[in-house]
Design a protein around this motif. Structure first.
Motif, short mmCIF file in Angstrom:
data_model
loop_
_atom_site.label_atom_id
_atom_site.label_comp_id
_atom_site.label_asym_id
_atom_site.label_seq_id
_atom_site.Cartn_x
_atom_site.Cartn_y
_atom_site.Cartn_z
N ALA A 1 0.83 -1.20 0.00
CA ALA A 1 0.00 0.00 0.00
C ALA A 1 0.87 1.25 0.00
CB ALA A 1 -0.95 -0.01 1.20
N ILE A 2 1.96 1.24 0.75
CA ILE A 2 2.88 2.38 0.74
C ILE A 2 3.52 2.53 -0.64
CG2 ILE A 2 5.06 3.27 1.66
CD1 ILE A 2 2.87 3.60 3.68
N VAL A 3 3.96 1.42 -1.22
CA VAL A 3 4.58 1.47 -2.55
C VAL A 3 3.61 2.03 -3.59
CG1 VAL A 3 5.48 0.04 -4.44
CG2 VAL A 3 6.27 -0.35 -2.10
N GLY B 1 8.03 -1.41 15.62
CA GLY B 1 7.39 -0.36 16.42
C GLY B 1 7.55 1.01 15.78
N VAL B 2 8.73 1.28 15.28
CA VAL B 2 8.99 2.57 14.63
C VAL B 2 8.19 2.67 13.33
CG1 VAL B 2 10.78 4.02 13.58
CG2 VAL B 2 11.27 2.76 15.68
N ALA B 3 8.19 1.60 12.54
CA ALA B 3 7.45 1.59 11.27
C ALA B 3 5.95 1.74 11.52
CB ALA B 3 7.74 0.31 10.50
N LEU B 4 5.44 1.10 12.57
CA LEU B 4 4.02 1.22 12.90
C LEU B 4 3.68 2.67 13.23
CD1 LEU B 4 1.22 -0.05 13.54
CD2 LEU B 4 2.04 -0.34 15.88
N ALA B 5 4.49 3.30 14.06
CA ALA B 5 4.24 4.70 14.43
C ALA B 5 4.26 5.60 13.18
CB ALA B 5 5.28 5.17 15.44
N LEU C 1 11.28 2.93 6.33
CA LEU C 1 11.11 2.27 7.63
C LEU C 1 10.42 0.92 7.49
CD1 LEU C 1 9.95 5.30 9.82
CD2 LEU C 1 12.19 4.17 9.86
N ILE C 2 9.36 0.88 6.70
CA ILE C 2 8.60 -0.36 6.57
C ILE C 2 9.36 -1.39 5.73
CG2 ILE C 2 7.12 0.14 4.56
CD1 ILE C 2 4.75 -0.80 6.34
N ALA C 3 10.12 -0.92 4.75
CA ALA C 3 10.93 -1.84 3.94
C ALA C 3 12.04 -2.46 4.79
CB ALA C 3 11.52 -1.12 2.74
N ARG C 4 12.66 -1.65 5.65
CA ARG C 4 13.70 -2.18 6.55
C ARG C 4 13.09 -3.22 7.49
NH1 ARG C 4 15.66 -1.23 11.71
NH2 ARG C 4 17.85 -1.78 11.94
#
Length: 154
Positions: free
Chosen positions: A20-22, A87-91, A130-133
């Motif tokens: 969805a981000i992509v 956690g960081v990607a979720l935020a 962030l989400i890819a990492r």
């Protein structure tokens, strides 16, 4: 047929926010380039989808980890890195989704301001990284073949 486990559910769910981000990034960039407010608004909708589905993806992570601990190729160290990154990607994903929703509400019936779309494009790039990492670390938890060479031996 094998029963569906928490790991199955987590793996299924965690692909959706990434994609969805992509697609949102691509759509927003294309919409800006073409000057299409409809495409830009659809991209904002993709960011909202990513935020909504990032929550169950995150919440299914802990139960999923319990089903794979101790299996061959499992890495506790990489799992811990994955959990921290998640956690960081979720935020970031939730923040992006809230801002996108606010934009859709604010710009209802009119064109999205160019500055707002550019701001969201930059924010989505950051969240995308962030989400890819996080996704890459998630894959490495069990798949030693995609780990960096220095992480092979544990």
């Amino acid at each position: 047929m094998n029963p569906v486990t928490a790991a199955h559910i987590h793996l299924f769910l965690c692909h959706v926010p990434v994609m969805a981000i992509v697609f949102g990034l691509g759509g927003l960039a294309f919409g800006l380039w073409r000057g299409s407010r409809e495409i830009q608004k659809a991209a904002l909708g993709m960011f909202i989808v990513a935020a909504v589905l990032a929550v169950p993806s995150y919440l299914t992570g802990e139960p999923a980890s319990g089903t794979i601990k101790g299996l061959p190729g499992f890495s506790e160290r990489i799992l811990e890195q994955h959990q921290a990154a998640a956690g960081v990607a979720l935020a970031g994903c939730i923040t992006l989704g809230i801002v996108a929703l606010a934009g859709l509400i604010h710009y209802r019936g009119r064109a999205v301001a160019g500055w707002f779309s550019v701001l969201l494009l930059v924010a989505a790039l950051v969240v995308g990284v962030l989400i890819a990492r996080t996704a890459n670390l998630g894959g490495q938890v069990r798949h030693s073949e995609i780990r960096p060479y220095d992480a092979q031996a544990e």
